[in-house]
Design a protein around this motif. Structure first.
Motif, PDB file in Angstrom:
ATOM      1  N   THR A   9      42.782  11.982  14.150  1.00  0.00           N
ATOM      2  CA  THR A   9      42.558  11.611  12.760  1.00  0.00           C
ATOM      3  C   THR A   9      42.826  12.784  11.844  1.00  0.00           C
ATOM      4  O   THR A   9      42.410  13.906  12.097  1.00  0.00           O
ATOM      5  CB  THR A   9      41.106  11.142  12.562  1.00  0.00           C
ATOM      6  N   GLY A  10      43.552  12.534  10.764  1.00  0.00           N
ATOM      7  CA  GLY A  10      43.835  13.584   9.791  1.00  0.00           C
ATOM      8  C   GLY A  10      45.103  14.342  10.060  1.00  0.00           C
ATOM      9  O   GLY A  10      45.586  15.076   9.213  1.00  0.00           O
ATOM     10  N   TYR A  11      45.697  14.138  11.255  1.00  0.00           N
ATOM     11  CA  TYR A  11      46.888  14.926  11.590  1.00  0.00           C
ATOM     12  C   TYR A  11      48.067  14.537  10.714  1.00  0.00           C
ATOM     13  O   TYR A  11      48.798  15.390  10.228  1.00  0.00           O
ATOM     14  CB  TYR A  11      47.245  14.714  13.063  1.00  0.00           C
ATOM     15  N   VAL A  12      48.246  13.218  10.488  1.00  0.00           N
ATOM     16  CA  VAL A  12      49.369  12.759   9.680  1.00  0.00           C
ATOM     17  C   VAL A  12      49.290  13.337   8.281  1.00  0.00           C
ATOM     18  O   VAL A  12      50.269  13.806   7.726  1.00  0.00           O
ATOM     19  CB  VAL A  12      49.410  11.220   9.630  1.00  0.00           C
ATOM     20  N   ARG A  13      48.101  13.349   7.691  1.00  0.00           N
ATOM     21  CA  ARG A  13      47.950  13.867   6.334  1.00  0.00           C
ATOM     22  C   ARG A  13      48.364  15.330   6.277  1.00  0.00           C
ATOM     23  O   ARG A  13      49.065  15.769   5.366  1.00  0.00           O
ATOM     24  CB  ARG A  13      46.496  13.726   5.867  1.00  0.00           C
ATOM     25  N   PHE A  14      47.968  16.107   7.271  1.00  0.00           N
ATOM     26  CA  PHE A  14      48.340  17.526   7.298  1.00  0.00           C
ATOM     27  C   PHE A  14      49.852  17.690   7.415  1.00  0.00           C
ATOM     28  O   PHE A  14      50.466  18.464   6.706  1.00  0.00           O
ATOM     29  CB  PHE A  14      47.644  18.222   8.476  1.00  0.00           C
ATOM     30  N   ARG A  15      50.481  16.899   8.310  1.00  0.00           N
ATOM     31  CA  ARG A  15      51.914  17.049   8.513  1.00  0.00           C
ATOM     32  C   ARG A  15      52.675  16.699   7.234  1.00  0.00           C
ATOM     33  O   ARG A  15      53.658  17.326   6.900  1.00  0.00           O
ATOM     34  CB  ARG A  15      52.393  16.121   9.643  1.00  0.00           C
ATOM     35  N   MET A  16      52.213  15.671   6.512  1.00  0.00           N
ATOM     36  CA  MET A  16      52.937  15.259   5.327  1.00  0.00           C
ATOM     37  C   MET A  16      52.781  16.281   4.208  1.00  0.00           C
ATOM     38  O   MET A  16      53.625  16.395   3.334  1.00  0.00           O
ATOM     39  CB  MET A  16      52.442  13.885   4.851  1.00  0.00           C
TER      40      MET A  16
ATOM     41  N   ILE B 252      54.695  -0.774  16.099  1.00  0.00           N
ATOM     42  CA  ILE B 252      55.010   0.499  16.755  1.00  0.00           C
ATOM     43  C   ILE B 252      54.343   1.648  16.019  1.00  0.00           C
ATOM     44  O   ILE B 252      53.766   2.556  16.614  1.00  0.00           O
ATOM     45  CB  ILE B 252      56.534   0.709  16.805  1.00  0.00           C
ATOM     46  N   TYR B 253      54.431   1.620  14.670  1.00  0.00           N
ATOM     47  CA  TYR B 253      53.761   2.651  13.867  1.00  0.00           C
ATOM     48  C   TYR B 253      52.296   2.766  14.266  1.00  0.00           C
ATOM     49  O   TYR B 253      51.764   3.844  14.525  1.00  0.00           O
ATOM     50  CB  TYR B 253      53.823   2.288  12.389  1.00  0.00           C
ATOM     51  N   GLN B 254      51.616   1.618  14.286  1.00  0.00           N
ATOM     52  CA  GLN B 254      50.175   1.635  14.541  1.00  0.00           C
ATOM     53  C   GLN B 254      49.873   2.104  15.955  1.00  0.00           C
ATOM     54  O   GLN B 254      48.916   2.833  16.182  1.00  0.00           O
ATOM     55  CB  GLN B 254      49.593   0.224  14.308  1.00  0.00           C
ATOM     56  N   SER B 255      50.693   1.688  16.917  1.00  0.00           N
ATOM     57  CA  SER B 255      50.472   2.104  18.302  1.00  0.00           C
ATOM     58  C   SER B 255      50.643   3.600  18.458  1.00  0.00           C
ATOM     59  O   SER B 255      49.842   4.271  19.101  1.00  0.00           O
ATOM     60  CB  SER B 255      51.452   1.370  19.233  1.00  0.00           C
ATOM     61  N   LEU B 256      51.713   4.152  17.848  1.00  0.00           N
ATOM     62  CA  LEU B 256      51.931   5.591  17.939  1.00  0.00           C
ATOM     63  C   LEU B 256      50.871   6.351  17.177  1.00  0.00           C
ATOM     64  O   LEU B 256      50.435   7.422  17.587  1.00  0.00           O
ATOM     65  CB  LEU B 256      53.323   5.934  17.396  1.00  0.00           C
ATOM     66  N   LYS B 257      50.416   5.812  16.067  1.00  0.00           N
ATOM     67  CA  LYS B 257      49.415   6.499  15.266  1.00  0.00           C
ATOM     68  C   LYS B 257      48.112   6.663  16.029  1.00  0.00           C
ATOM     69  O   LYS B 257      47.397   7.648  15.879  1.00  0.00           O
ATOM     70  CB  LYS B 257      49.183   5.732  13.960  1.00  0.00           C
ATOM     71  N   ARG B 258      47.801   5.682  16.899  1.00  0.00           N
ATOM     72  CA  ARG B 258      46.549   5.768  17.662  1.00  0.00           C
ATOM     73  C   ARG B 258      46.566   6.914  18.653  1.00  0.00           C
ATOM     74  O   ARG B 258      45.532   7.318  19.159  1.00  0.00           O
ATOM     75  CB  ARG B 258      46.305   4.452  18.394  1.00  0.00           C
ATOM     76  N   GLU B 259      47.752   7.458  18.947  1.00  0.00           N
ATOM     77  CA  GLU B 259      47.853   8.528  19.944  1.00  0.00           C
ATOM     78  C   GLU B 259      47.544   9.900  19.372  1.00  0.00           C
ATOM     79  O   GLU B 259      47.478  10.877  20.090  1.00  0.00           O
ATOM     80  CB  GLU B 259      49.253   8.556  20.550  1.00  0.00           C
ATOM     81  N   ILE B 260      47.361  10.035  18.050  1.00  0.00           N
ATOM     82  CA  ILE B 260      47.215  11.339  17.439  1.00  0.00           C
ATOM     83  C   ILE B 260      45.867  11.470  16.773  1.00  0.00           C
ATOM     84  O   ILE B 260      45.230  10.483  16.405  1.00  0.00           O
ATOM     85  CB  ILE B 260      48.340  11.594  16.412  1.00  0.00           C
TER      86      ILE B 260
ATOM     87  N   GLY C 275      53.811   9.710  15.243  1.00  0.00           N
ATOM     88  CA  GLY C 275      54.726   8.599  15.395  1.00  0.00           C
ATOM     89  C   GLY C 275      55.349   8.118  14.103  1.00  0.00           C
ATOM     90  O   GLY C 275      56.558   7.866  14.030  1.00  0.00           O
ATOM     91  N   ARG C 276      54.542   7.973  13.057  1.00  0.00           N
ATOM     92  CA  ARG C 276      55.054   7.456  11.787  1.00  0.00           C
ATOM     93  C   ARG C 276      56.105   8.393  11.197  1.00  0.00           C
ATOM     94  O   ARG C 276      57.221   7.979  10.858  1.00  0.00           O
ATOM     95  CB  ARG C 276      53.893   7.275  10.796  1.00  0.00           C
ATOM     96  N   SER C 277      55.790   9.676  11.094  1.00  0.00           N
ATOM     97  CA  SER C 277      56.734  10.629  10.527  1.00  0.00           C
ATOM     98  C   SER C 277      57.967  10.763  11.412  1.00  0.00           C
ATOM     99  O   SER C 277      59.084  10.926  10.911  1.00  0.00           O
ATOM    100  CB  SER C 277      56.073  12.004  10.351  1.00  0.00           C
ATOM    101  N   PHE C 278      57.765  10.690  12.726  1.00  0.00           N
ATOM    102  CA  PHE C 278      58.887  10.799  13.639  1.00  0.00           C
ATOM    103  C   PHE C 278      59.899   9.684  13.401  1.00  0.00           C
ATOM    104  O   PHE C 278      61.108   9.926  13.322  1.00  0.00           O
ATOM    105  CB  PHE C 278      58.401  10.757  15.084  1.00  0.00           C
ATOM    106  N   MET C 279      59.428   8.458  13.281  1.00  0.00           N
ATOM    107  CA  MET C 279      60.339   7.334  13.110  1.00  0.00           C
ATOM    108  C   MET C 279      61.092   7.418  11.794  1.00  0.00           C
ATOM    109  O   MET C 279      62.293   7.135  11.723  1.00  0.00           O
ATOM    110  CB  MET C 279      59.580   6.019  13.230  1.00  0.00           C
ATOM    111  N   GLU C 280      60.407   7.796  10.746  1.00  0.00           N
ATOM    112  CA  GLU C 280      61.063   7.911   9.448  1.00  0.00           C
ATOM    113  C   GLU C 280      62.106   9.026   9.456  1.00  0.00           C
ATOM    114  O   GLU C 280      63.225   8.856   8.959  1.00  0.00           O
ATOM    115  CB  GLU C 280      60.027   8.142   8.350  1.00  0.00           C
ATOM    116  N   MET C 281      61.736  10.162  10.043  1.00  0.00           N
ATOM    117  CA  MET C 281      62.680  11.273  10.086  1.00  0.00           C
ATOM    118  C   MET C 281      63.835  10.986  11.038  1.00  0.00           C
ATOM    119  O   MET C 281      64.988  11.371  10.778  1.00  0.00           O
ATOM    120  CB  MET C 281      61.958  12.559  10.497  1.00  0.00           C
ATOM    121  N   ALA C 282      63.557  10.292  12.153  1.00  0.00           N
ATOM    122  CA  ALA C 282      64.619   9.949  13.105  1.00  0.00           C
ATOM    123  C   ALA C 282      65.646   9.035  12.448  1.00  0.00           C
ATOM    124  O   ALA C 282      66.856   9.222  12.620  1.00  0.00           O
ATOM    125  CB  ALA C 282      64.022   9.290  14.339  1.00  0.00           C
ATOM    126  N   ALA C 283      65.186   8.039  11.681  1.00  0.00           N
ATOM    127  CA  ALA C 283      66.117   7.137  11.000  1.00  0.00           C
ATOM    128  C   ALA C 283      66.995   7.908  10.025  1.00  0.00           C
ATOM    129  O   ALA C 283      68.201   7.645   9.909  1.00  0.00           O
ATOM    130  CB  ALA C 283      65.347   6.040  10.271  1.00  0.00           C
TER     131      ALA C 283
END
Length: 502
Positions: free
Chosen positions: A28-35, A18-26, A259-267
Motif C-alpha cells: 500500500t502506498g507504493y504506487v503513489r510514491f512511484r508516481m 489485470i490492473y487490480q490483480s497486479l496492484k494487489r501484489e505491491i 503493475g499499473r505504471s508498468f502497463m501504461e509505460m509498456a504501452a
C-alpha cells in the motif's frame, strides 16, 4: 498516435482486472510514491563525476574492481575513490568520505558491508548526489535484518530524492561513454556499440557473466536491477523508450513491482520500439526460487501473460532467446508481413526451419511465377521454398556464385517479407560483403544461420557477418524464431498505428 490514445486502446474490462490483480501484489502506498518520483535515469548512465566507496584492495569483487574496469574501458568521466584507510589507488587520489570531495558527484557506487550502506547513502544524499548504485549483497534477498536495512534505503530515497539502483546488483554498462560499474574484473575492455538495451533482475543475464564481447552483441545499455528497492522496470522502460541509442528493449524480470505504471509505460514504449521480456517463474517452484534470489514476489503467471499481450510486449521463452533474438531488431528492418523464404546449403536444415517457422507464426511463402522462372534457369531444383542449394554447390567450380544470384532473386520477390540463409562458416564472408548493398536496398530482414566444424572459424565468421549488418546465429531455430518475433512486433506496431488492423 499519441501516448494517451495508445493507452485508451487498452482500457477495457479485462485490463482493469489485470490492473487490480497486479496492484494487489505491491505494498500500500507504493504506487503513489512511484508516481511522485522522477524517471530521469541519466545520472546512472551518463554521469560526469562518479564516487566509488569500498575496499581498495587490488582484487576482483571490490571497489577496486569497479574502478579498474572503468579505467580499462576508458570511461569518459571523473572517478573519485572513497576509503578512510587509503591515500591513492590506480593513480587516483582516495578521499576519506564523500564530504571531502570538492566537485559535483552525479553517481555514487557503493560496495561495502550492508550495515554501513544506509549511512553512506544518507551522506551522499546530503552531498547532493541524486543517483546511487548499491552493489552490496545481504539485504532483502538474504534475511529479515537485510530486509530492514533495505527498507532504510527506501526511506532515505523517499525523503531525499536520491534514486537507488539495487542493492544486490552489478549496476550498469553504457557503450557510449564506457561506463561499466560491475566489480568483477572483466578481462576485456572493448565492446560492440549497438542498439540493444538489456535489463535483467540477475547478474547472470548482464555483462559480468556472459561473453558479450566474444559474441559481439550490439549493446547500447545494460542494467542489472538487483533487488529493485527503488529503481525498477518502469523507470528503465521510460528511460530506454526515450534513449536515441536504443532500438530494442530486452528485459528479464522475476516480478513486476508496480503493475499499473508498468502497463501504461509498456504501452508507451511499445509504440516506439520493440519490448521483449523473458520472465521465468511460470510455476510455483520457480516462483519460490525467485523469492530467495532477489526477494521477488513473482505473482500469478497468467496475470503477467495477459498484461504482456494487452500492452504489446513480446514474451521470450528462454535465456538464449533473451540474448539472441534482439539482434534482428538491432541490424535489420522490420518485415512488412510474415512470409518467409529459406535459402540453404543443406536440405535437412530447410526441413527443420520450416517446422520452426510455422511454430513461430511465419508462412512458408510460394514464389511468384516470374521468380520461379528465373530460379529455374539456374536449376529446376531451386523453384521451391526452401531453396536447397546443396546438390548444385557440390558440382560447381565457384559455389559462391549461386548464392550471389539466388539470394537477390528470392528477396526481390513480392511474396517474400523476410528470409533465413543457411551458410557454412568461413566460406561466405566475401559473398555477403558483395551482396550487402543489394540486400540493404530491398529493405527486408535477413537472418543467417552459420554452421561448421571449427568453432573458432564459425565465431570469427559470425563476428564479420554481424559487422556487415547481418543478424547471425549459431542455433538454427533461433535464426528463424527471431524473424517470427520481428513479424509479431511489426503486426503489433501496425495495429497501434491503424486501430482495427488484425
Amino acid at each position: 498516435m499519441g501516448y494517451t490514445a495508445i493507452i485508451g486502446l487498452y482500457r477495457n474490462a479485462r485490463l482493469v482486472q489485470i490492473y487490480q490483480s497486479l496492484k494487489r501484489e505491491i505494498p500500500t502506498g507504493y504506487v503513489r510514491f512511484r508516481m511522485m518520483s522522477h524517471n530521469d535515469l541519466s545520472r546512472f548512465f551518463e554521469p560526469e563525476g562518479v564516487a566509488v566507496s569500498g575496499s581498495m584492495q587490488a582484487r576482483s569483487g571490490t571497489a577496486y574492481g569497479v574502478m579498474k574496469n572503468m579505467l580499462d574501458f576508458g570511461f569518459s568521466g571523473r572517478i573519485y575513490p572513497i576509503n578512510p584507510s587509503c591515500a591513492e589507488v590506480l593513480g587516483l587520489k582516495v578521499y576519506p568520505n564523500i564530504d571531502e570531495i570538492d566537485a559535483n558527484i552525479d553517481l555514487a557506487i557503493v560496495i561495502i558491508p550492508p550495515t554501513a550502506v544506509p549511512e553512506v547513502i544518507q551522506r551522499c544524499a546530503q552531498k547532493g548526489v541524486r543517483a546511487a548504485i548499491v552493489i552490496s549483497e545481504g539485504f532483502a534477498e538474504a534475511s529479515e535484518e537485510g530486509g530492514r536495512l533495505q527498507s532504510q534505503l527506501v526511506d532515505i530515497s523517499r525523503r531525499s530524492g536520491i534514486r537507488i539502483l539495487g542493492p544486490n546488483t552489478l549496476g550498469v554498462l553504457n557503450t557510449s561513454n564506457y561506463l561499466v560499474t560491475g566489480p568483477y574484473l572483466l578481462g576485456y575492455n572493448k565492446l560492440v556499440k549497438g542498439s540493444i538495451g538489456y535489463c535483467a533482475q540477475s547478474g547472470l543475464l548482464t555483462f559480468g557473466t556472459h561473453p558479450v564481447r566474444d559474441r559481439a552483441y550490439p549493446i547500447s545499455k545494460i542494467c542489472d536491477f538487483g533487488n529493485k528497492s527503488d529503481v525498477n522496470e518502469v523507470d528503465l522502460l521510460a528511460y530506454l523508450a526515450d534513449d536515441p541509442d536504443t532500438k530494442v528493449i530486452c528485459m528479464h524480470l522475476e516480478d513486476i513491482k508496480d503493475g499499473r505504471s508498468f502497463m501504461e509505460m509498456a504501452a508507451r514504449a511499445v509504440s516506439r520500439k520493440p519490448v521483449l521480456i523473458f520472465k521465468p517463474g511460470r510455476n510455483e517452484a520457480s516462483a519460490r526460487a525467485a523469492a530467495s534470489h532477489t526477494g521477488a514476489l513473482a505473482g500469478n503467471d497468467e496475470i503477467h501473460e495477459d498484461a504482456f499481450k494487452q500492452t504489446g510486449i513480446i514474451r521470450l521463452s528462454s535465456w538464449q532467446d533473451f540474448w539472441e533474438v534482439p539482434r534482428v531488431f538491432a541490424s535489420q528492418p522490420l518485415p512488412k508481413g510474415n512470409r518467409v523464404a529459406i535459402v540453404t546449403a543443406t536440405g535437412g536444415a530447410g526441413v527443420i526451419l520450416v517446422d520452426e517457422a510455422v511454430r513461430d507464426g511465419l508462412v512458408i511463402t510460394e514464389f511468384k511465377t516470374e521468380t520461379k522462372s528465373k530460379l529455374a534457369e539456374l536449376s529446376p531444383r531451386f523453384v521451391n521454398n526452401p531453396v536447397d542449394l546443396g546438390p548444385i554447390l557440390s558440382v560447381m567450380d565457384n559455389p559462391s556464385s549461386v548464392y550471389e544470384e539466388v539470394i537477390p532473386l528470392v528477396l526481390a520477390d513480392e511474396n517474400v517479407d523476410c528470409a533465413v540463409i543457411v551458410v557454412h562458416g568461413g566460406l561466405m564472408i566475401p559473398i555477403f560483403s558483395s551482396l550487402r548493398s543489394r540486400i540493404s536496398q530491398l529493405s527486408k530482414p535477413v537472418t543467417v544461420f552459420c554452421y561448421g566444424i571449427n568453432l573458432a572459424e564459425m565465431e570469427e565468421s559470425a563476428r564479420q557477418l554481424e559487422s556487415l549488418g547481418f543478424a547471425t546465429y549459431f542455433d538454427l531455430e533461433t535464426a528463424v524464431r527471431a524473424l517470427g518475433v520481428a513479424a509479431a512486433y511489426s503486426r503489433i506496431k501496425s495495429g497501434l498505428q491503424n486501430p482495427g488492423y488484425a
